[in-house]
Design a protein around this motif. Sequence first.
Motif, PDB file in Angstrom:
ATOM      1  N   VAL D  29      38.229  43.387  48.937  1.00 36.36           N
ATOM      2  CA  VAL D  29      38.850  44.491  48.204  1.00 36.36           C
ATOM      3  C   VAL D  29      39.127  44.039  46.773  1.00 36.36           C
ATOM      4  O   VAL D  29      38.831  44.754  45.817  1.00 36.36           O
ATOM      5  N   VAL D  30      39.652  42.804  46.615  1.00 37.72           N
ATOM      6  CA  VAL D  30      39.960  42.302  45.272  1.00 37.72           C
ATOM      7  C   VAL D  30      38.680  42.089  44.456  1.00 37.72           C
ATOM      8  O   VAL D  30      38.606  42.486  43.287  1.00 37.72           O
ATOM      9  N   PHE D  31      37.639  41.507  45.066  1.00 39.42           N
ATOM     10  CA  PHE D  31      36.362  41.347  44.355  1.00 39.42           C
ATOM     11  C   PHE D  31      35.798  42.716  43.963  1.00 39.42           C
ATOM     12  O   PHE D  31      35.302  42.891  42.843  1.00 39.42           O
ATOM     13  N   GLY D  32      35.860  43.667  44.875  1.00 36.90           N
ATOM     14  CA  GLY D  32      35.371  45.012  44.586  1.00 36.90           C
ATOM     15  C   GLY D  32      36.120  45.633  43.415  1.00 36.90           C
ATOM     16  O   GLY D  32      35.527  46.283  42.545  1.00 36.90           O
ATOM     17  N   PHE D  33      37.463  45.418  43.395  1.00 38.10           N
ATOM     18  CA  PHE D  33      38.264  45.929  42.288  1.00 38.10           C
ATOM     19  C   PHE D  33      37.874  45.279  40.975  1.00 38.10           C
ATOM     20  O   PHE D  33      37.791  45.945  39.940  1.00 38.10           O
ATOM     21  N   LEU D  35      35.061  44.103  40.059  1.00 32.72           N
ATOM     22  CA  LEU D  35      33.827  44.724  39.590  1.00 32.72           C
ATOM     23  C   LEU D  35      34.094  46.093  38.980  1.00 32.72           C
ATOM     24  O   LEU D  35      33.546  46.444  37.935  1.00 32.72           O
ATOM     25  N   THR D  36      34.950  46.875  39.653  1.00 32.81           N
ATOM     26  CA  THR D  36      35.189  48.242  39.205  1.00 32.81           C
ATOM     27  C   THR D  36      36.000  48.276  37.921  1.00 32.81           C
ATOM     28  O   THR D  36      35.794  49.134  37.069  1.00 32.81           O
ATOM     29  N   LEU D  37      36.947  47.317  37.782  1.00 30.01           N
ATOM     30  CA  LEU D  37      37.743  47.293  36.551  1.00 30.01           C
ATOM     31  C   LEU D  37      36.852  47.147  35.332  1.00 30.01           C
ATOM     32  O   LEU D  37      37.166  47.651  34.255  1.00 30.01           O
ATOM     33  N   VAL D  39      33.937  48.496  34.964  1.00 27.54           N
ATOM     34  CA  VAL D  39      33.416  49.831  34.632  1.00 27.54           C
ATOM     35  C   VAL D  39      34.531  50.805  34.300  1.00 27.54           C
ATOM     36  O   VAL D  39      34.401  51.633  33.405  1.00 27.54           O
ATOM     37  N   ALA D  40      35.639  50.712  35.071  1.00 22.95           N
ATOM     38  CA  ALA D  40      36.630  51.784  35.095  1.00 22.95           C
ATOM     39  C   ALA D  40      37.263  52.037  33.745  1.00 22.95           C
ATOM     40  O   ALA D  40      37.752  53.138  33.488  1.00 22.95           O
ATOM     41  N   SER D  41      37.270  51.046  32.892  1.00 21.65           N
ATOM     42  CA  SER D  41      37.920  51.239  31.608  1.00 21.65           C
ATOM     43  C   SER D  41      37.085  52.152  30.710  1.00 21.65           C
ATOM     44  O   SER D  41      37.590  52.746  29.771  1.00 21.65           O
ATOM     45  N   LEU D  42      35.802  52.256  31.009  1.00 22.27           N
ATOM     46  CA  LEU D  42      34.943  53.171  30.271  1.00 22.27           C
ATOM     47  C   LEU D  42      35.328  54.594  30.616  1.00 22.27           C
ATOM     48  O   LEU D  42      35.522  54.926  31.778  1.00 22.27           O
ATOM     49  N   PHE D  61      28.028  44.189  31.094  1.00 24.61           N
ATOM     50  CA  PHE D  61      28.415  44.550  32.445  1.00 24.61           C
ATOM     51  C   PHE D  61      27.581  43.774  33.463  1.00 24.61           C
ATOM     52  O   PHE D  61      28.096  43.251  34.454  1.00 24.61           O
ATOM     53  N   PHE D  65      28.838  41.071  36.191  1.00 27.54           N
ATOM     54  CA  PHE D  65      28.506  41.359  37.584  1.00 27.54           C
ATOM     55  C   PHE D  65      27.841  40.149  38.227  1.00 27.54           C
ATOM     56  O   PHE D  65      28.191  39.740  39.340  1.00 27.54           O
ATOM     57  N   TYR D 105      39.372  41.289  32.606  1.00 30.05           N
ATOM     58  CA  TYR D 105      39.346  42.012  31.339  1.00 30.05           C
ATOM     59  C   TYR D 105      38.963  41.102  30.180  1.00 30.05           C
ATOM     60  O   TYR D 105      38.084  41.466  29.382  1.00 30.05           O
TER      61      TYR D 105
END
Lengths: 228, 228, 228, 228
Positions: D29-33, D35-37, D39-42, D61, D65, D105
């Motif tokens: 879950v933490v690794f997945g987050f 990765l998403t962080l 992208v998510a800031s875009l 990116f 990754f 970040y």
Amino acid sequence: MQITHALVGKDGFRLRGEEMSRIDGFSDVVFGFALTLIVASLEVPKTFDELQDVLLGFLPFSICFLFLMTVWLSHFRFFRRFGLHDLATIVINAALLFTVLFYVYPLKFLFTLFTSQFYTEHTEHHPITHAYQFRQLTVTYALGFTAIYLFLFLLNWNGWRQRDALQLDELERLIVRGEMVDLGATACCGVAVAIVAMLIAPQHAMAACYLFGLIGIWKTITGSYFGK
Amino acid sequence: MQITHALVGKDGFRLRGEEMSRIDGFSDVVFGFALTLIVASLEVPKTFDELQDVLLGFLPFSICFLFLMTVWLSHFRFFRRFGLHDLATIVINAALLFTVLFYVYPLKFLFTLFTSQFYTEHTEHHPITHAYQFRQLTVTYALGFTAIYLFLFLLNWNGWRQRDALQLDELERLIVRGEMVDLGATACCGVAVAIVAMLIAPQHAMAACYLFGLIGIWKTITGSYFGK
Amino acid sequence: MQITHALVGKDGFRLRGEEMSRIDGFSDVVFGFALTLIVASLEVPKTFDELQDVLLGFLPFSICFLFLMTVWLSHFRFFRRFGLHDLATIVINAALLFTVLFYVYPLKFLFTLFTSQFYTEHTEHHPITHAYQFRQLTVTYALGFTAIYLFLFLLNWNGWRQRDALQLDELERLIVRGEMVDLGATACCGVAVAIVAMLIAPQHAMAACYLFGLIGIWKTITGSYFGK
Amino acid sequence: MQITHALVGKDGFRLRGEEMSRIDGFSDVVFGFALTLIVASLEVPKTFDELQDVLLGFLPFSICFLFLMTVWLSHFRFFRRFGLHDLATIVINAALLFTVLFYVYPLKFLFTLFTSQFYTEHTEHHPITHAYQFRQLTVTYALGFTAIYLFLFLLNWNGWRQRDALQLDELERLIVRGEMVDLGATACCGVAVAIVAMLIAPQHAMAACYLFGLIGIWKTITGSYFGK
């Protein structure tokens, strides 16, 4: 207890990856995020008018959701059938997840574009300003679409490569071949869209997307996608 | 080790989906996201006054949390009982997850609306400006509520359809029938609220929500929801 | 293969919840989110100075992380030992998750407050403007802390209640009693902090937090927390 | 069904942690987050030009990754091989996850910096204003890199410490020793970069990063990283 978790799927494919593995779990976190990123960018509505805007997002959101669930279903089916965890599977799977995460925001942009013509009040600030942008958009998405189906194809091809070690029987080899043809044909549709979009006038490039309809025709001819 | 993970639930229902499947895991990621989206939109407070605003969100947040946990519990119970992974289950489950994700922000809007009357300092910028909006709001939410319980009903109905293949015994058939009646009745309450909201004066439309109280009365009559 | 996944823990407690259940998975998604929410509010730095601000968040972030991991470890230990999935466990667990999600942003506020005194350049815009706010803050957090440890205590108490059905042996009953005393004492520390903060002058209310040091003294007396 | 989920890896290492544990799930879950962080800031692009900015983020990116997937693969391999769940493993793993979340970040900032030279239209607002900042940046990242590989090394060292209890055979001891040397050497590269960055002129400090190329040379000498 093996009543429903039968080791043999309905189509006769013996399930080699019945249990949840870490690759499955990791992929599902990423798929779950991709779905949420589609919603998460929306702010919590504070007035009734803002709420209505959120509700108008129903159509693009549901199309993205449907597309992602189709990809997930292919992914789910592959890992249940093969249960592979070799390095090639991990690398191809990582490439697939990368493409899904990378395209999720642009995807939302595209569907908002497609559906915004139904909501005339939004049309005054049109997001496209030059004709060549239609062509570039269409090519970009067609290639992303192609990449996703190419990686799904490669996953199955990697399983097919190991068909003797996995002791696939005649029926299973037939099913995998069918799946590979389906995924490969879908990927080719993406390539076809990109090529046509390059050839026709830029302002009509998005019309090339109608070629995606070929997938539907293909499915109808070769039998239903899910029900086989 | 089968002391607590007994294959038979307390109510006598044999658990066919004891182990965690990928559909369970994927659904839980989405449910977890839905819960977090309710919090995540809040900014980290920088001053004491902003902190107090976050703490005032306690009531709407806890109502949303309670509602989502009730849906999760129904979902959890279904998959433990049936352990189904057929295409119909996947499709209905996807529709359920979509509805949950789609309604999570509007839901927060609604509960903030309901509870804002307790915090008088916020009332000057009322989010509702016309009477007809009360009606539209009530109908929208009642339909979302109906959709969620309809999908939970359909999941169980899909299990019921396969009752012979799953070898459900007499007691299990009784329990599933009870569950389906419960979920169906709850979905009907949502329809009733929508219809009443259409019929009465728009500015009083939200009063139709009191009809949700019917669920409580229904539960009291047919026995407790969780304890059966 | 039972070499390391032994069914008996190092302390002699037989593990009844060795496998991952859906409640474990769902809780871990929420814990993972709580951790991420602490980071996620930070923007991606665009200049070197913004980057330095992110790096200065190291201390509050690591204290929050440490606290959440301690709670997670208690949660992990409980579910491995008991493997319970009854309704009481689900409800207490939901209450615990709710408290964790609800307090995660305010928690970050608190630690930023505590640590901001080391970074003098931030002190000009002090987030606290009145003395009574120190009291209110301290009471709010002390109660949140109490709630989290109370729910952890209740989880173990619910397991203890079923000690005969779970066939806990003498050693296991001793360990559970020790765990309950530990968690209960920690919860009481939170209550003590809240009471002292109410009694002393508001501007010194945060000094009551030094009472949390009692937990350290308690642990030293009763033996180490983790090593038993 | 043990065809592919063989209990012995391709390299002859018997897999002691074949099943998914809660530590695996939580870490994913933490690794997945993480990765998403990235992208998510875009923001979701609203115009074609904004979309193009998102697409230009492809290179940073994908480097982030790739780096995260390499760390994940080391983590995955360790837990499959050892299946350890003792307190030392939990603590080292928590420290690893903390470092990953904390650096995600700043990592994105770094790669944007590195790659921004290819997109000349962004260079007018250069994020670095003083020469000493290059040195500070390089040291900060080199230490974060070192920390991540140090924790991966410590995980394996903790397994190695228990090699008798785990009944590692000769081949397995050889493989673990090789893995530890690899991870240790990679961590040392980070230290070397930090030291060199301190010694050379600050405005050229980032040149020290070329020392990371030593890892590639090391891998080439000791055999391929993944294929052994």
